[in-house]
Write an enzyme that holds these catalytic residues in place. Structure first.
Site, PDB file in Angstrom:
ATOM      1  N   TYR A 142       9.535  -8.457  -4.266  1.00 14.60           N
ATOM      2  CA  TYR A 142       8.933  -9.322  -4.996  1.00 14.60           C
ATOM      3  C   TYR A 142      10.286 -10.986  -5.277  1.00 14.60           C
ATOM      4  CZ  TYR A 142       4.828  -7.835  -6.018  1.00 14.60           C
ATOM      5  OH  TYR A 142       3.364  -7.510  -5.867  1.00 14.60           O
ATOM      6  N   LYS A 188       9.207   4.657   1.537  1.00 18.95           N
ATOM      7  CA  LYS A 188       9.159   5.110   3.065  1.00 18.95           C
ATOM      8  C   LYS A 188      10.683   4.562   3.851  1.00 18.95           C
ATOM      9  CE  LYS A 188       6.875   3.740   6.826  1.00 18.95           C
ATOM     10  NZ  LYS A 188       5.132   4.414   6.769  1.00 18.95           N
ATOM     11  N   ASP A 220       2.348   5.483   2.986  1.00 21.05           N
ATOM     12  CA  ASP A 220       1.250   4.901   3.621  1.00 21.05           C
ATOM     13  C   ASP A 220       0.696   6.463   3.590  1.00 21.05           C
ATOM     14  OD1 ASP A 220       3.061   6.674   4.707  1.00 21.05           O
ATOM     15  OD2 ASP A 220       2.713   6.288   6.378  1.00 21.05           O
ATOM     16  N   ASP A 244       2.060  -2.113  -7.033  1.00 18.74           N
ATOM     17  CA  ASP A 244       1.496  -3.273  -7.307  1.00 18.74           C
ATOM     18  C   ASP A 244      -0.247  -2.504  -6.121  1.00 18.74           C
ATOM     19  OD1 ASP A 244       0.215  -5.692  -7.376  1.00 18.74           O
ATOM     20  OD2 ASP A 244       0.877  -6.131  -5.430  1.00 18.74           O
ATOM     21  N   ASP A 248      -3.957  -1.097  -7.565  1.00 14.41           N
ATOM     22  CA  ASP A 248      -5.278  -1.455  -7.551  1.00 14.41           C
ATOM     23  C   ASP A 248      -5.964   0.211  -6.899  1.00 14.41           C
ATOM     24  OD1 ASP A 248      -4.295  -4.217  -8.656  1.00 14.41           O
ATOM     25  OD2 ASP A 248      -5.921  -4.291  -7.284  1.00 14.41           O
TER      26      ASP A 248
HETATM   27  C1  IPM Z   1      -0.133  -7.145 -10.734  1.00 16.55           C
HETATM   28  C2  IPM Z   1      -0.431  -8.653  -9.993  1.00 16.55           C
HETATM   29  C3  IPM Z   1       0.844  -9.432  -9.944  1.00 16.55           C
HETATM   30  C4  IPM Z   1       1.623  -9.253  -9.285  1.00 16.55           C
HETATM   31  C5  IPM Z   1       0.620 -10.622  -9.516  1.00 16.55           C
HETATM   32  C6  IPM Z   1      -0.737 -11.410 -10.239  1.00 16.55           C
HETATM   33  C7  IPM Z   1       1.648 -11.528  -8.948  1.00 16.55           C
HETATM   34  O1  IPM Z   1      -0.675  -8.260  -8.846  1.00 16.55           O
HETATM   35  O2  IPM Z   1       0.165  -7.431 -12.086  1.00 16.55           O
HETATM   36  O3  IPM Z   1      -0.974  -6.447  -9.970  1.00 16.55           O
HETATM   37  O4  IPM Z   1       1.390  -8.707  -8.003  1.00 16.55           O
HETATM   38  O5  IPM Z   1       2.473  -8.034 -10.040  1.00 16.55           O
HETATM   39 MG    MG Z   2      -1.447  -6.382  -8.912  1.00 20.82          MG
END
Ligand code: IPM
Ligand code: MG
Length: 358
Positions: A142, A188, A220, A244, A248
């Site tokens: 990032y 990785k 993975d 990240d 999710d």
């Molecule tokens: C998160 C979000 C952020 C990230 C974005 C909105 C920049 O996806 O907090 O997980 O990638 O960190």
């Molecule tokens: Mg995110």
């Protein structure tokens, strides 16, 4: 009475609606736990760009650093997608994390018994899942240099220093000591040099925590294992982008991304926010699930303010609302007795949190 100053960053989309509900719940527990909250709003994201021309005004950083904690809603939306990168809401958020030095992001994924049918996975797979992703938040791909793009090429660099790896690894091991004492470090290392260093350094830190069992997993495979057998995980330690993605994925174990809170800590001031985005498509309709934000407020009480009793109240309030069958629209198909709006859900949780016997 303890008095706390909280910076509220509502942001875009559903941000304002869900923050309002978290404030409602905080005020309800303040009454019974002998606390007082002073709130100060600050701008970030698309709305900040619209008003000030900057997605992260200096004033927001200053206010945040002067408060006891930051409660954050969500930012972003299609409206701002065409802006140059540094003007976009997401850049504001990334700069904010960097400015506050919140390098450690805690993302718990818990499956509530009441919602064991809500996951897209079978109930017998997700039942009892209780894991914590510890994600490095202000380094990795990032932020790494060089980065850039020209007409035909775009590039980013995944960089970690030993120091960055060490400090995030300590968070994972310390949290594991309070949990099941298992850390699975995600990398990785079969391909990336940066991951080899990651692995080496995590092994070093592990020596200071002999009671904690450390394993390593390629990212993975981890993505696969999370849906094959998620109960195997206690603490998952990850770099920025792997965390990240995996957080999710982990959120889907719980049934809705609208349930999961997070804490970003490191320096003095922490940021507490739901892991979901601003969901502009449902903004203003009163159907967003406020639970992730309310649970983030609970994490704020616990981690930033040390107000464990008040935090326990909020957690109990959420559980009771779910066990009584109250559901926002995202969870409407799952054992709902009553479908409620964003603000009804906030009021129900506030009421249960204030009244519950601990
Ligand atoms: C998160 C979000 C952020 C990230 C974005 C909105 C920049 O996806 O907090 O997980 O990638 O960190
Ligand atoms: Mg995110």
């Amino acid at each position: 009475m303890s008095i706390y100053n909280i910076t509220l960053i509502k942001g875009d989309g559903i941000g304002p609606e869900i923050i309002d509900e978290a404030v409602k719940v905080l005020d309800a527990v303040a009454g019974v736990s002998g606390l007082e909250f002073n709130y100060d709003e600050a701008l970030m994201g698309g709305i900040a760009y619209d008003i000030t021309g900057d997605p992260l005004p200096q004033e927001t950083i200053a206010k945040s650093l002067n408060s006891d904690a930051v409660l954050f809603g969500a930012i972003g939306g299609q409206k701002w997608d065409e802006l140059p990168r540094e003007k976009r809401p997401e850049s504001g958020l990334l700069r904010f994390r960097k400015e506050l030095g919140v390098y450690a992001n805690y993302r718990p994924a818990v499956v509530y018994d009441e919602l064991v049918n809500a996951s897209s996975l079978k109930p017998e797979i997700v039942e009892g899942v209780d894991l914590m992703v510890i994600r490095e938040l202000i380094g990795g791909i990032y932020f790494g240099e060089p980065k850039g793009r020209d007409e035909n090429k775009g590039w980013n660099t995944m960089v970690y220093t030993r120091e960055e790896i060490t400090r995030i690894a300590h968070h994972a091991f310390k949290i594991a000591m309070k949990r099941e004492k298992r850390v699975c470090s995600i990398d990785k290392a079969n391909v990336l040099d940066v991951s080899q260093l990651w692995r080496e350094e995590v092994e070093e830190v592990a020596k200071e925590y002999p009671e904690v069992e450390l394993t390593h997993m390629y990212v993975d495979n981890a993505a696969m294992q999370l849906i094959l057998n998620p109960r195997q995980f206690d603490v998952m330690l990850t770099g920025n982008i792997f965390g990240d993605i995996l957080s999710d994925e982990a959120s889907m174990l719980s049934g809705s991304i609208g349930l999961l809170p997070s804490a970003s800590v490191g320096n003095k001031i922490g940021v507490y926010e739901p892991i979901h985005g601003s969901a502009p498509d449902i903004a203003g309709q009163g159907i967003a699930n406020p639970i992730a934000t309310i649970a983030s407020a609970s994490m704020m009480l616990r981690f930033a303010l040390g107000e464990n009793e008040a935090a326990d109240r909020i957690d109990a309030g959420i559980k009771q609302a779910l066990s009584e069958g109250y559901r926002t629209k995202d969870l409407a198909q799952f054992d709902a007795k009553e479908i409620c709006s964003t603000s009804e859900m906030g009021s129900i949780i506030a009421n249960y949190a204030a009244k519950c016997k601990l």
